[in-house]
Write a protein that holds these residues in place. Structure first.
Motif, PDB file in Angstrom:
ATOM      1  N   ILE B 527      -3.599 -31.490 -18.227  1.00 53.27           N
ATOM      2  CA  ILE B 527      -2.661 -31.679 -19.508  1.00 53.27           C
ATOM      3  C   ILE B 527      -1.418 -30.717 -19.669  1.00 53.27           C
ATOM      4  CG2 ILE B 527      -4.257 -32.463 -21.221  1.00 53.27           C
ATOM      5  CD1 ILE B 527      -4.620 -29.703 -22.234  1.00 53.27           C
ATOM      6  N   PHE B 528      -1.418 -29.569 -18.648  1.00 51.50           N
ATOM      7  CA  PHE B 528      -0.273 -28.801 -18.668  1.00 51.50           C
ATOM      8  C   PHE B 528       0.808 -29.347 -17.716  1.00 51.50           C
ATOM      9  CE2 PHE B 528      -3.243 -25.844 -20.384  1.00 51.50           C
ATOM     10  CZ  PHE B 528      -2.457 -25.241 -21.522  1.00 51.50           C
ATOM     11  N   GLY B 529       0.340 -30.456 -16.841  1.00 54.49           N
ATOM     12  CA  GLY B 529       1.232 -30.852 -15.935  1.00 54.49           C
ATOM     13  C   GLY B 529       2.323 -31.729 -16.637  1.00 54.49           C
ATOM     14  N   ALA B 546       3.885 -28.870 -20.731  1.00 53.82           N
ATOM     15  CA  ALA B 546       4.498 -28.281 -19.726  1.00 53.82           C
ATOM     16  C   ALA B 546       5.671 -27.236 -19.941  1.00 53.82           C
ATOM     17  CB  ALA B 546       5.121 -29.193 -18.776  1.00 53.82           C
ATOM     18  N   ILE B 547       6.203 -27.433 -21.010  1.00 53.55           N
ATOM     19  CA  ILE B 547       7.050 -26.528 -21.338  1.00 53.55           C
ATOM     20  C   ILE B 547       6.409 -25.082 -21.986  1.00 53.55           C
ATOM     21  CG2 ILE B 547       8.747 -26.061 -23.290  1.00 53.55           C
ATOM     22  CD1 ILE B 547       9.821 -28.824 -23.109  1.00 53.55           C
ATOM     23  N   VAL B 548       5.276 -25.173 -22.681  1.00 50.88           N
ATOM     24  CA  VAL B 548       4.766 -24.208 -23.039  1.00 50.88           C
ATOM     25  C   VAL B 548       4.319 -23.042 -21.948  1.00 50.88           C
ATOM     26  CG1 VAL B 548       2.586 -23.201 -24.050  1.00 50.88           C
ATOM     27  CG2 VAL B 548       3.794 -24.963 -25.074  1.00 50.88           C
ATOM     28  N   ARG B 549       3.754 -23.766 -20.937  1.00 53.35           N
ATOM     29  CA  ARG B 549       3.245 -23.090 -19.597  1.00 53.35           C
ATOM     30  C   ARG B 549       4.616 -22.740 -18.934  1.00 53.35           C
ATOM     31  NH1 ARG B 549      -1.409 -24.815 -15.662  1.00 53.35           N
ATOM     32  NH2 ARG B 549      -2.642 -23.798 -17.126  1.00 53.35           N
ATOM     33  N   ALA B 559      -0.647 -19.712 -19.689  1.00 51.67           N
ATOM     34  CA  ALA B 559      -1.117 -20.448 -20.936  1.00 51.67           C
ATOM     35  C   ALA B 559      -2.247 -21.322 -20.336  1.00 51.67           C
ATOM     36  CB  ALA B 559      -0.029 -21.368 -21.258  1.00 51.67           C
ATOM     37  N   TRP B 560      -3.450 -21.558 -21.331  1.00 47.94           N
ATOM     38  CA  TRP B 560      -4.579 -22.208 -20.922  1.00 47.94           C
ATOM     39  C   TRP B 560      -5.142 -23.032 -22.191  1.00 47.94           C
ATOM     40  CZ3 TRP B 560      -4.314 -16.954 -21.564  1.00 47.94           C
ATOM     41  CH2 TRP B 560      -5.438 -16.484 -22.308  1.00 47.94           C
ATOM     42  N   VAL B 573      -2.042 -18.540 -25.142  1.00 44.94           N
ATOM     43  CA  VAL B 573      -0.780 -18.067 -24.544  1.00 44.94           C
ATOM     44  C   VAL B 573      -0.630 -16.738 -24.362  1.00 44.94           C
ATOM     45  CG1 VAL B 573       1.703 -17.974 -24.622  1.00 44.94           C
ATOM     46  CG2 VAL B 573       0.885 -20.314 -25.308  1.00 44.94           C
ATOM     47  N   ALA B 574      -0.911 -16.056 -23.255  1.00 44.81           N
ATOM     48  CA  ALA B 574      -0.592 -14.942 -22.954  1.00 44.81           C
ATOM     49  C   ALA B 574       0.934 -14.067 -22.623  1.00 44.81           C
ATOM     50  CB  ALA B 574      -1.516 -14.348 -22.116  1.00 44.81           C
ATOM     51  N   LEU B 575       1.408 -13.263 -23.472  1.00 46.94           N
ATOM     52  CA  LEU B 575       2.732 -12.677 -23.051  1.00 46.94           C
ATOM     53  C   LEU B 575       2.541 -11.289 -22.952  1.00 46.94           C
ATOM     54  CD1 LEU B 575       4.843 -14.472 -26.095  1.00 46.94           C
ATOM     55  CD2 LEU B 575       4.513 -15.138 -23.375  1.00 46.94           C
ATOM     56  N   PRO B 576       3.415 -10.588 -22.037  1.00 50.66           N
ATOM     57  CA  PRO B 576       3.242  -9.127 -21.935  1.00 50.66           C
ATOM     58  C   PRO B 576       3.153  -8.496 -23.417  1.00 50.66           C
ATOM     59  CG  PRO B 576       4.857 -10.109 -20.524  1.00 50.66           C
ATOM     60  CD  PRO B 576       4.539 -11.027 -21.549  1.00 50.66           C
TER      61      PRO B 576
END
Lengths: 146, 595
Positions: B527-529, B546-549, B559-560, B573-576
């Motif tokens: 789905i992230f494709g 795809a944009i999110v990832r 992102a998962w 979504v993981a960010l620093p």
């Protein structure tokens, strides 16, 4: 004339399905086209599960590769892996001309791989050839009934 | 150069001393031998003469009282003295003396040679018994036999043998001047010394003449060699068979931070970190015994240890050679820190390039399919449109035209999405602390109407942390996730959307959870494709995730999805993480400035 050939068209794009059905319609080679728009439905059609328990066994499956959820390759694998369904010729009809897709389809025992042409005349002649070969010339087989 | 002079001087001095000592020693031994010989000879003469006189005296004794008392002893003695008067065989200064004591005077019975040759009388002092002079005669007259070195009647030092002739009341002395005895040896010593010295001087001159150019060439060639070693950027270190450092080039000084003097004589393992530090001695021992060829090791990577304790990669080539019968190992070392770093960077860049290339391939594949698909529709229906129009069949023209238009629109959307996706990687502001809670609020307000329409229960966790990022992109992430949640996750009786976070180490993780139908595990990745959709519902282009990832990845995050079919889905979504994740006062102030 023999009975009309039964075609199962697996295509998620309604426009492409419509195009295919328009070009398949032919008085000389009569055929009935059943259209399903996803892989799961195609499998239930082939296995004559509800709501398709009264549907006929198709003479040929025209299969698009890019489908939501269960994609064309998975459908192909399921058909060719099914003792009862594996004899039905499956013709892949996809917009993708990528080597990877072709190789994967043939590896899964696809009977033919056709790329949808963008040009209208090409599309028409491709469908004419398809009808002539797969619906008239080609001899299909059925399992000897037990 | 001074060192060489010093060595030369020492050598010459030693040579001179040794030659002189040997020369003088041998001359002295010769002199001793001559001395002893002369002494014994003189003693023999004195004793012989004494016996003779005694014999004559004894012989005369009976005669004295006999017929010729005058022609007796004295006459014989006079005869004897006459025979001896020329002192033959005594050399230049030797003489034979016969004396008698008269009161306190010594009377010479024979005229002394000195008097004969030089004339004149002997001084009174000379012959006085109590004087210090003429010691040999005094000894003889004191009835003693032997030899002595003492002064004679002239006061000259002589070697003398003496014996008494008792019956005649006389003393016999044979003597020779020490000066005469010694003279040849002094002469010999002088000549030998002169010869030795001149030989040494000559030898030195010749040696210097011959050796100077050789030494100069050797010095030049050594200087050249040293220049090569010292100016080499590579470090050159030589060690002996026990591992002690014998030379340490400037390159090595720069590399290891040690001065040459700090290393010479020490074990080379001081330049190695553990564990090679402890293994090197035994390794070297084995190496000494099993040496295979001149080059023992070529371009091997090892670790060096700097004086400050830091370790750095070194490429080392070791050769072995024999110098003065001793094994010597020469190591040429190259600091490859920079090269390794560059290699590492190239490797990373290559990996990144490969990943980007793979991504690009996937992108081209997907894009070509998804752009071609509406094209097939457009051209197909346009063809039908034309052929039916030419046949005058107008029933389906409207339908065909609509399909063409819709496909064209879809294509435009696809192209816009593609451009948007490519922009994310290219255009990004520098990451700043982003107050994600406020972002969530903004996005919720944006979707307020839809949420109300579908009667969705929205739960927002209270302590949502800050994260490092580009605020506009973070907004885009939550907007996409919210759109997805509303579109796919709210098809149930009591729709609920939950937004929350989790802070794990340096990662700030955020989730948007719905209670919809969920996603089967086999689709969690697909789905992230690009252009991947699980349904064909209208309004979806399959580009949102795809944009999110992509946004997560350009921020250095990920992102998962976590989902079980039938139990909803949580998109993560993981960010620093930000240094001050919950925005203490200074952080908020700086945020206010930035935002």
């Amino acid at each position: 004339m023999s009975r009309p050939k039964i075609v199962l068209l697996v295509e998620d794009d309604p426009d492409h399905a419509e195009l295919a059905m328009i070009t398949l319609h032919d008085n000389e080679i009569p055929n009935w086209v059943y259209h399903v728009n996803c892989g799961e439905e195609a499998m239930s059609f082939l296995r004559r599960e509800k709501p398709h328990y009264d549907k006929p066994r198709p003479d040929i499956v025209l299969l698009d590769l890019k489908l939501p959820r269960m994609d064309g390759h998975e459908v192909l694998a399921a058909v060719k892996g099914d003792e009862d369904l594996r004899l039905i010729p499956v013709v892949v009809l996809s917009t993708s001309a990528s080597e990877r897709d072709k190789a994967r389809a043939y590896a899964l025992n696809a009977n033919s791989y056709l790329v949808k042409p963008a040009d209208f005349d090409d599309l028409r002649s491709l469908m004419a050839s398809l009808k002539l070969y797969w619906l008239r010339c080609n001899q299909s087989a059925t399992l000897p009934s037990a | 150069m001074t060192e060489r002079k010093q060595t030369l001087f020492t050598a010459v001095a030693t040579l001179t001393c040794v030659s002189l000592i040997v020369g003088f020693l041998s001359i002295w031994l010769l002199y001793r031998a001559a001395f002893v010989e002369t002494r014994d000879w003189m003693q023999m003469i004195v004793l012989g003469q004494a016996r003779l006189i005694e014999t004559v005296a004894q012989c005369d004794g009976p005669h004295r009282s006999g017929a010729f008392p005058e022609v007796s002893c004295d006459e014989r003695i006079n005869q004897l003295m006459l025979n001896n008067r020329w002192q033959e065989g005594f050399g230049r200064t030797g003489e034979f003396l016969l004396g008698r004591q008269d009161g306190d005077r010594i009377t010479f019975l024979m005229k002394p040679r000195f008097q004969i040759e030089h004339g004149g009388d002997i001084a009174d002092d000379y012959t006085r018994f109590g004087s210090q002079l003429d010691e040999p005669m005094r000894l003889a007259l004191s009835d003693r036999t032997g030899w002595t070195i003492g002064r004679d009647y002239r006061g000259k030092e002589v070697l003398a043998a003496y014996a008494p002739a008792k019956s005649m009341n006389m003393g016999l002395v044979a003597k020779k001047d020490l000066e005469e005895l010694r003279a040849p040896y002094f002469r010999a010593a002088a000549v030998a010394g002169g010869v030795v010295l001149s030989m040494i001087v000559l030898g030195c001159i010749v040696t210097i003449r011959i050796s100077a150019p050789i030494l100069r060439r050797a010095a030049d060639s050594e200087a050249q060699l040293r220049a090569v070693v010292e100016t080499a950027v590579d470090g050159i270190i030589s060690i002996d068979g026990q591992g002690h450092i014998c030379s340490f080039s400037r390159g090595a000084e720069r590399m290891f931070g040690y001065a040459r003097d700090e290393t010479l004589g020490r074990n080379v393992n001081m330049l190695m970190p553990s564990p090679s530090r402890d293994e090197h001695d035994s390794y070297l021992r084995n190496c000494v015994w099993e040496s295979a060829g001149p080059v023992l090791m070529r371009g091997r990577d090892v670790l060096g240890r700097h004086k400050d304790g830091s370790e750095f990669p070194v490429e080392i080539t070791i050769s072995m050679t024999m110098i003065g019968g001793e094994r010597m190992f020469i190591g040429v070392l190259r600091d490859v820190t920079e090269r390794r770093r560059a290699e590492h960077e190239i490797k990373l860049a290559n990996e990144e390039l490969r990943a980007v290339n793979e991504e690009l391939n996937q992108f081209v594949y997907t894009a070509s399919h998804d752009l071609k698909s509406p094209l097939v529709t457009i051209l197909g229906f346009a063809g039908h449109l034309k052929s039916e129009a030419s046949r005058g069949d107008v029933n389906r023209l409207q339908d065909y035209a609509d399909r063409v238009e819709a496909a064209a629109r879809r294509m435009r959307t696809n192209i816009d999405d593609l451009l948007e996706l490519s922009r994310i990687g290219r255009v990004m502001n520098d990451p700043v602390p982003v107050d994600v809670a406020s972002v969530v609020n903004d996005v919720l307000q944006e979707h307020a109407a839809q949420l109300e329409e579908l009667d969705v229960e929205v739960i927002v966790q209270s302590d949502i942390p800050h994260a490092m990022g580009d605020r506009a992109r973070v907004v885009q992430v939550f907007d996409n996730l919210m759109t997805n949640a509303i579109r796919y996750g709210c098809k149930c009786d009591q729709p609920r959307i939950e937004i929350g976070s989790d802070l794990v180490e340096d990662e700030a993780r955020f989730f948007v959870r719905d209670n919809g139908e969920g996603i089967a595990p086999q689709h969690h990745e697909t789905i992230f494709g690009l252009f991947q959709k699980l349904t064909d519902r209208n309004g979806s282009t399959g580009v949102g995730l795809a944009i999110v990832r992509r946004i997560a990845e350009v921020h250095g995050g990920r992102a998962w999805v976590e989902s079980t079919p039938g139990e909803g889905a949580a998109f993560w979504v993981a960010l620093p993480a930000c240094d001050c994740p919950f925005g203490p006062q200074p952080c908020k102030e700086s945020l206010a400035e930035i935002c």
